[in-house]
Write a protein that holds these residues in place. Structure first.
Motif, PDB file in Angstrom:
ATOM      1  N   ARG A  69      -4.121   9.516   9.016  1.00 46.97           N
ATOM      2  CA  ARG A  69      -4.155  10.649   8.085  1.00 46.97           C
ATOM      3  C   ARG A  69      -4.078  11.957   8.865  1.00 46.97           C
ATOM      4  NH1 ARG A  69      -8.558  11.009   3.773  1.00 46.97           N
ATOM      5  NH2 ARG A  69      -7.011  12.479   2.991  1.00 46.97           N
ATOM      6  N   LEU A  70      -4.802  12.025   9.979  1.00 45.05           N
ATOM      7  CA  LEU A  70      -4.768  13.217  10.825  1.00 45.05           C
ATOM      8  C   LEU A  70      -3.357  13.459  11.350  1.00 45.05           C
ATOM      9  CD1 LEU A  70      -6.091  15.484  12.525  1.00 45.05           C
ATOM     10  CD2 LEU A  70      -6.676  13.746  14.227  1.00 45.05           C
ATOM     11  N   HIS A  71      -2.693  12.388  11.793  1.00 40.28           N
ATOM     12  CA  HIS A  71      -1.356  12.575  12.366  1.00 40.28           C
ATOM     13  C   HIS A  71      -0.282  12.745  11.297  1.00 40.28           C
ATOM     14  CE1 HIS A  71      -1.816  12.770  16.653  1.00 40.28           C
ATOM     15  NE2 HIS A  71      -2.868  11.983  16.517  1.00 40.28           N
ATOM     16  N   LYS A  72      -0.508  12.296  10.081  1.00 38.48           N
ATOM     17  CA  LYS A  72       0.418  12.638   8.995  1.00 38.48           C
ATOM     18  C   LYS A  72       0.341  14.150   8.729  1.00 38.48           C
ATOM     19  CE  LYS A  72       2.630  10.268   6.641  1.00 38.48           C
ATOM     20  NZ  LYS A  72       2.642   9.690   5.322  1.00 38.48           N
ATOM     21  N   TYR A  73      -0.857  14.687   8.811  1.00 36.90           N
ATOM     22  CA  TYR A  73      -1.073  16.138   8.669  1.00 36.90           C
ATOM     23  C   TYR A  73      -0.316  16.900   9.760  1.00 36.90           C
ATOM     24  CZ  TYR A  73      -3.955  20.350   9.768  1.00 36.90           C
ATOM     25  OH  TYR A  73      -4.406  21.602  10.110  1.00 36.90           O
ATOM     26  N   MET A  74      -0.457  16.451  11.019  1.00 40.48           N
ATOM     27  CA  MET A  74       0.274  17.087  12.128  1.00 40.48           C
ATOM     28  C   MET A  74       1.786  16.920  11.936  1.00 40.48           C
ATOM     29  SD  MET A  74      -2.140  18.073  14.383  1.00 40.48           S
ATOM     30  CE  MET A  74      -3.909  17.800  14.371  1.00 40.48           C
ATOM     31  N   ASP A  75       2.172  15.721  11.529  1.00 43.31           N
ATOM     32  CA  ASP A  75       3.588  15.391  11.377  1.00 43.31           C
ATOM     33  C   ASP A  75       4.255  16.292  10.342  1.00 43.31           C
ATOM     34  OD1 ASP A  75       5.407  13.554  12.595  1.00 43.31           O
ATOM     35  OD2 ASP A  75       5.645  12.583  10.644  1.00 43.31           O
ATOM     36  N   LEU A 106       0.849  -1.192   0.000  1.00 40.11           N
ATOM     37  CA  LEU A 106       0.000   0.000   0.000  1.00 40.11           C
ATOM     38  C   LEU A 106       0.885   1.242   0.000  1.00 40.11           C
ATOM     39  CD1 LEU A 106      -2.594  -1.000   2.764  1.00 40.11           C
ATOM     40  CD2 LEU A 106      -3.025  -0.911   0.301  1.00 40.11           C
ATOM     41  N   ASP A 107       0.398   2.309  -0.605  1.00 38.87           N
ATOM     42  CA  ASP A 107       1.136   3.573  -0.574  1.00 38.87           C
ATOM     43  C   ASP A 107       1.128   4.142   0.843  1.00 38.87           C
ATOM     44  OD1 ASP A 107       1.856   3.717  -3.272  1.00 38.87           O
ATOM     45  OD2 ASP A 107      -0.094   4.562  -3.832  1.00 38.87           O
ATOM     46  N   PRO A 108       2.119   4.987   1.171  1.00 34.89           N
ATOM     47  CA  PRO A 108       2.084   5.662   2.478  1.00 34.89           C
ATOM     48  C   PRO A 108       0.777   6.427   2.645  1.00 34.89           C
ATOM     49  CG  PRO A 108       4.197   6.026   1.401  1.00 34.89           C
ATOM     50  CD  PRO A 108       3.317   5.353   0.393  1.00 34.89           C
ATOM     51  N   VAL A 109       0.363   6.592   3.879  1.00 35.43           N
ATOM     52  CA  VAL A 109      -0.899   7.275   4.151  1.00 35.43           C
ATOM     53  C   VAL A 109      -0.790   8.743   3.725  1.00 35.43           C
ATOM     54  CG1 VAL A 109      -0.360   7.973   6.533  1.00 35.43           C
ATOM     55  CG2 VAL A 109      -2.714   7.497   5.882  1.00 35.43           C
ATOM     56  N   GLU A 110      -1.849   9.266   3.136  1.00 34.68           N
ATOM     57  CA  GLU A 110      -1.871  10.673   2.737  1.00 34.68           C
ATOM     58  C   GLU A 110      -2.404  11.517   3.885  1.00 34.68           C
ATOM     59  OE1 GLU A 110      -3.941  11.370  -0.875  1.00 34.68           O
ATOM     60  OE2 GLU A 110      -2.771   9.902  -2.029  1.00 34.68           O
ATOM     61  N   GLU A 111      -1.913  12.760   3.955  1.00 35.86           N
ATOM     62  CA  GLU A 111      -2.348  13.608   5.060  1.00 35.86           C
ATOM     63  C   GLU A 111      -3.787  14.071   4.858  1.00 35.86           C
ATOM     64  OE1 GLU A 111      -1.385  18.115   4.949  1.00 35.86           O
ATOM     65  OE2 GLU A 111       0.503  17.109   4.498  1.00 35.86           O
ATOM     66  N   LEU A 112      -4.426  14.333   5.976  1.00 38.34           N
ATOM     67  CA  LEU A 112      -5.792  14.838   5.978  1.00 38.34           C
ATOM     68  C   LEU A 112      -5.789  16.283   5.489  1.00 38.34           C
ATOM     69  CD1 LEU A 112      -8.346  13.363   7.089  1.00 38.34           C
ATOM     70  CD2 LEU A 112      -8.098  14.763   9.136  1.00 38.34           C
ATOM     71  N   SER A 113      -6.826  16.660   4.782  1.00 32.75           N
ATOM     72  CA  SER A 113      -6.954  18.037   4.312  1.00 32.75           C
ATOM     73  C   SER A 113      -8.364  18.512   4.610  1.00 32.75           C
ATOM     74  CB  SER A 113      -6.670  18.112   2.806  1.00 32.75           C
ATOM     75  OG  SER A 113      -6.751  19.442   2.358  1.00 32.75           O
ATOM     76  N   LYS A 135     -10.815  18.832   1.608  1.00 31.26           N
ATOM     77  CA  LYS A 135     -11.005  17.671   0.737  1.00 31.26           C
ATOM     78  C   LYS A 135     -11.796  16.598   1.494  1.00 31.26           C
ATOM     79  CE  LYS A 135      -6.741  18.395  -1.905  1.00 31.26           C
ATOM     80  NZ  LYS A 135      -5.381  17.869  -2.182  1.00 31.26           N
ATOM     81  N   PRO A 136     -12.446  15.677   0.780  1.00 27.01           N
ATOM     82  CA  PRO A 136     -13.228  14.646   1.467  1.00 27.01           C
ATOM     83  C   PRO A 136     -12.352  13.721   2.315  1.00 27.01           C
ATOM     84  CG  PRO A 136     -13.806  14.761  -0.873  1.00 27.01           C
ATOM     85  CD  PRO A 136     -12.580  15.599  -0.683  1.00 27.01           C
ATOM     86  N   ILE A 137     -12.968  13.147   3.367  1.00 22.07           N
ATOM     87  CA  ILE A 137     -12.328  12.098   4.155  1.00 22.07           C
ATOM     88  C   ILE A 137     -12.500  10.815   3.340  1.00 22.07           C
ATOM     89  CG2 ILE A 137     -12.184  10.966   6.407  1.00 22.07           C
ATOM     90  CD1 ILE A 137     -14.054  13.294   7.423  1.00 22.07           C
ATOM     91  N   VAL A 138     -11.451  10.383   2.661  1.00 20.17           N
ATOM     92  CA  VAL A 138     -11.564   9.317   1.661  1.00 20.17           C
ATOM     93  C   VAL A 138     -12.033   8.015   2.299  1.00 20.17           C
ATOM     94  CG1 VAL A 138     -10.334   7.960  -0.069  1.00 20.17           C
ATOM     95  CG2 VAL A 138      -9.808  10.391   0.225  1.00 20.17           C
ATOM     96  N   GLN A 139     -11.343   7.589   3.358  1.00 17.91           N
ATOM     97  CA  GLN A 139     -11.690   6.302   3.973  1.00 17.91           C
ATOM     98  C   GLN A 139     -12.796   6.462   5.002  1.00 17.91           C
ATOM     99  OE1 GLN A 139      -8.211   7.076   4.206  1.00 17.91           O
ATOM    100  NE2 GLN A 139      -7.430   5.775   2.576  1.00 17.91           N
ATOM    101  N   GLY A 140     -13.858   5.692   4.832  1.00 19.10           N
ATOM    102  CA  GLY A 140     -14.863   5.590   5.881  1.00 19.10           C
ATOM    103  C   GLY A 140     -14.395   4.606   6.937  1.00 19.10           C
ATOM    104  N   PHE A 141     -15.245   4.396   7.933  1.00 19.43           N
ATOM    105  CA  PHE A 141     -14.878   3.429   8.968  1.00 19.43           C
ATOM    106  C   PHE A 141     -16.128   2.948   9.683  1.00 19.43           C
ATOM    107  CE2 PHE A 141     -13.260   2.439  13.357  1.00 19.43           C
ATOM    108  CZ  PHE A 141     -12.590   1.280  12.988  1.00 19.43           C
ATOM    109  N   ALA A 142     -16.251   1.637   9.805  1.00 23.20           N
ATOM    110  CA  ALA A 142     -17.332   1.015  10.580  1.00 23.20           C
ATOM    111  C   ALA A 142     -16.698   0.315  11.775  1.00 23.20           C
ATOM    112  CB  ALA A 142     -18.105   0.021   9.717  1.00 23.20           C
ATOM    113  N   PRO A 143     -16.806   0.879  12.976  1.00 19.88           N
ATOM    114  CA  PRO A 143     -16.039   0.374  14.131  1.00 19.88           C
ATOM    115  C   PRO A 143     -16.408  -1.038  14.585  1.00 19.88           C
ATOM    116  CG  PRO A 143     -16.882   2.589  14.537  1.00 19.88           C
ATOM    117  CD  PRO A 143     -17.557   2.100  13.308  1.00 19.88           C
ATOM    118  N   HIS A 144     -17.663  -1.452  14.397  1.00 21.86           N
ATOM    119  CA  HIS A 144     -18.117  -2.756  14.907  1.00 21.86           C
ATOM    120  C   HIS A 144     -17.882  -2.880  16.404  1.00 21.86           C
ATOM    121  CE1 HIS A 144     -19.136  -5.029  11.160  1.00 21.86           C
ATOM    122  NE2 HIS A 144     -18.398  -4.084  10.631  1.00 21.86           N
TER     123      HIS A 144
END
Length: 671
Positions: free
Chosen positions: A400-406, A258-265, A268-277
């Motif tokens: 993605r959020l922490h890549k943005y901070m990083d 997989l490519d490195p994670v992209e930073e959050l913007s 721009k849309p939040i590309v990945q959704g998430f279903a926590p279960h």
């Protein structure tokens, strides 16, 4: 522990040390075990229950170092019925709920003796929301001098709902209702249709969840020095621990093609959704988020425009090289301590010199991202996974959020002048060879933990064995072997081991500058090296950046019983849980072998030490929160600044650089 030399003789034997009140560490451990066991029911130890029923918190103000000020406030809130009810969700990011939890922490941290500490804990356990109580007790045990040798039980056995899939929790309830023991398989969320599923083993690992929440308890954003002590280099630690999570996640992604994670913007849309279960014990399901959601303003918390303005102000400060404090003074950040100030600003913690102007980018972003399922509160949904440090890493958008901070931190780090050859050279000291003993190979194995605290029960109905097992990454044993020559004629110190992926996901070699920013810290330690040649071996299990899995409730009960009988409990190695799980020291790798660059650096301990006897200092773990951090150098040194010309590093005698491969052959050990 940071030091290579474990000064075991300096540690008291667990079970025999007592405080001024005469209580042994074993008794304290025993009490904490029962305070946290079956948190949603009555205390199951009669002496503690008696204390809870008869204790008057405001009876003896002389037992508190603040004269009883904190306990009077909390007692008043209890009497006025202002506290959050029991059987309700708790989030640290909810200001009122956090305030209530910290009122109990304030009481605990000012208790002068163990009897006052444990009596207050037992009393308020019956009065306060369970989540608030657990949080307050954990941070109190971590920071109080009374509980220096107490081992906290794993949170995934105290509040299993936050760590365990809903389907498994439902199976646990059925097992309890039918009185039939059960051992249930847990799986990671999602399906193979979602590429992020390939790295779910990292963000959803219960040890990684524990690491993240424990670090934020060691270095809370709400910490005020008036509680007890100063948290040394808190901002720099905030940067480093999240930077390491980010680069480790990218290495796991490379391991899985997989490519490195992209930073959050924000625009721009939040590309990945998430279903926590996952489901709250009380409060319903954790909210889900579909793919490609646009950020929306969040009522009562923040507008997206506000976050962009705060980000702009922080980047402006980095460009100027100084932070403006709340009275208008300039704080220079163009130095090795600038990262501490910037970390406090970005988080932000109470250490921020100007929260009015620079805001709280990290904390606000966690809430805004966590609430995108219901930003206007139309559906009264409970908090999202990003609003709990226990669950935050489960959501791929956390990284993605922490890549943005990083990347904001990287702007600052890259603005500092690069180290010169003279600064990096340790004259008279050379690394002659670096080698790995044992194959660098990872595998998955099943890890079992207890779910007895997940289900409701009464004292009239017997417990049945209920547990779950989940696959977790581990690696085979290996050693790093280094030969070092010291021609200085005086003792020197030895310290860093880093590794970064050799190629990106397109097969293009990382430059040295790209590599060093993506470097995983494998170890950091000190050892005295007299003149001559030395052969040093460092086992993977000795790494200063990792910790073993926390002992289970069952183990803690058993070991405590032994210690109360006069034996050594053997729990000393678990007193700090601040570090990544030792099973995660190296990334997964793959079938072909993921190639890494490994760098070993030997630097001058005399110049680096912030305390005396650095090589014997076993008092601090890697990010330890008590006293002075032992190392003067910034985290990541000497790879923490940009390298415009990698030839600077090519001929440094005190650096060793080799290539190696990490393999994973698909092995899964089932228990």
């Amino acid at each position: 522990l940071l030091a290579l030399v474990a000064a075991a003789a300096a540690w008291p034997n667990f079970g025999f040390q007592s405080d001024a009140g005469g209580e042994s560490d074993a008794q304290k451990q025993h009490d904490v075990n029962f305070l946290l066991h079956k948190i949603y029911g009555n205390i199951r130890y009669s002496d503690l229950k008696a204390k809870a029923d008869s204790f008057d918190p405001a009876g003896r103000f002389g037992s508190y170092s603040d004269g009883g000020e904190a306990v009077q406030k909390l007692v008043r809130e209890v009497k006025d019925g202002k506290l959050l009810q029991q059987r309700h969700w708790f989030s640290l990011f909810n200001p009122r709920q956090r305030h209530e939890a910290l009122m109990l922490f304030d009481v605990s941290i000012h208790c002068k003796d163990w009897n006052t500490f444990v009596s207050n804990a037992a009393y308020f356990r019956q009065k306060m929301n369970e989540g608030e109580f657990v949080y307050a007790l954990y941070v109190a045990v971590i920071h109080s001098p009374l509980t220096e040798h107490v081992v906290l039980p794993p949170l995934y056995e105290v509040t299993p709902h936050l760590f365990t899939n809903s389907e498994v929790i439902e199976s646990a309830y059925r097992a309890k209702q039918t009185q039939k023991p059960g051992k249930f398989e847990s799986s990671f969320t999602g399906t193979k249709k979602n590429p992020e599923q390939r790295v779910a083993y990292f963000g959803e690992d219960i040890g990684m969840n524990t690491h993240h929440v424990t670090w934020h308890m060691e270095f809370p954003f709400w910490w005020d020095d008036k509680y007890s002590h100063h948290l040394d280099r808190k901002g720099g630690n905030f940067f480093w621990v999240h930077h390491q999570l980010t680069v480790r996640f990218d290495a796991e992604r490379l391991s899985n093609y997989l490519d490195p994670v992209e930073e959050l913007s924000w625009d721009k849309p939040i590309v990945q959704g998430f279903a926590p279960h996952t489901t709250y014990k009380y409060g319903g399901q954790f909210p889900s988020r579909p793919d490609n959601v646009d950020f929306d303003d969040m009522d009562g918390v923040a507008r997206i425009r506000d976050l962009l303005i705060i980000e702009s102000r922080i980047r402006d400060a980095i460009a100027h090289g100084y932070i403006v404090d709340k009275v208008g003074n300039h704080i220079d950040i163009m130095n090795e301590r600038g990262i501490d100030v910037l970390g406090d600003v970005i988080e932000s913690s109470l250490y921020s010199p100007n929260v009015q102007y620079y805001g709280a980018l990290h904390n606000t972003a966690h809430i805004v991202l966590g609430r995108q399922s219901d930003p206007h509160g139309k559906y009264a949904l409970p908090p999202g996974v990003l609003e709990h440090f226990e669950t935050a890493t489960r959501d791929p958008s956390f990284f993605r959020l922490h890549k943005y901070m990083d990347n904001i931190f990287k702007e600052h780090k890259d603005s500092l002048p690069p180290y010169t050859v003279e600064e990096l050279t340790f004259a008279g000291v050379s690394v002659d060879s670096v080698a790995i003993e044992g194959e660098l190979e990872t595998y998955f194995e099943d890890f079992e933990y207890n779910l007895i605290n997940a289900v409701d029960d009464t004292e009239q109905i017997a417990d049945v064995d209920i547990s779950t097992y989940v696959p977790r990454l581990n690696h085979k044993e290996f050693k790093i072997k280094v030969d070092v020559s010291n021609n200085k004629g005086e003792e020197v110190s030895y310290r860093h081991i880093f590794a970064w992926p050799h190629l990106d996901n397109n097969g293009i070699k990382f430059t040295f500058d790209e590599g060093r920013w993506n470097a995983i810290e494998l170890d950091k330690f000190w050892v005295k090296l007299p003149g001559g040649t030395h052969h040093i071996e460092r086992k993977c299990s000795e790494s200063a950046v990792t910790v073993p899995d926390v002992p289970s409730f069952a183990t803690l009960f058993e070991k405590t019983k032994e210690a109360l009988g006069g034996a050594d409990s053997g729990l000393k190695d678990f007193e700090s849980a601040t570090g990544i799980p030792n099973r995660f020291l190296i990334p997964k790798g793959n079938e072909q072998g993921l190639e890494f660059d490994l760098v070993v650096a030997v630097t001058d301990g005399a110049a680096d030490a912030a305390v005396d006897g650095l090589h014997e200092n076993t008092e601090f773990n890697h990010y330890g929160s008590h006293g002075v951090y032992p190392d003067k150098r910034p985290h990541g040194y000497p790879l923490d600044r940009k390298v415009p010309d990698e030839r600077v590093f090519e001929d440094l005698p005190n650096f060793g650089h080799i290539h190696l491969k990490v393999f994973n052959h698909g092995e899964h050990i089932h228990h």
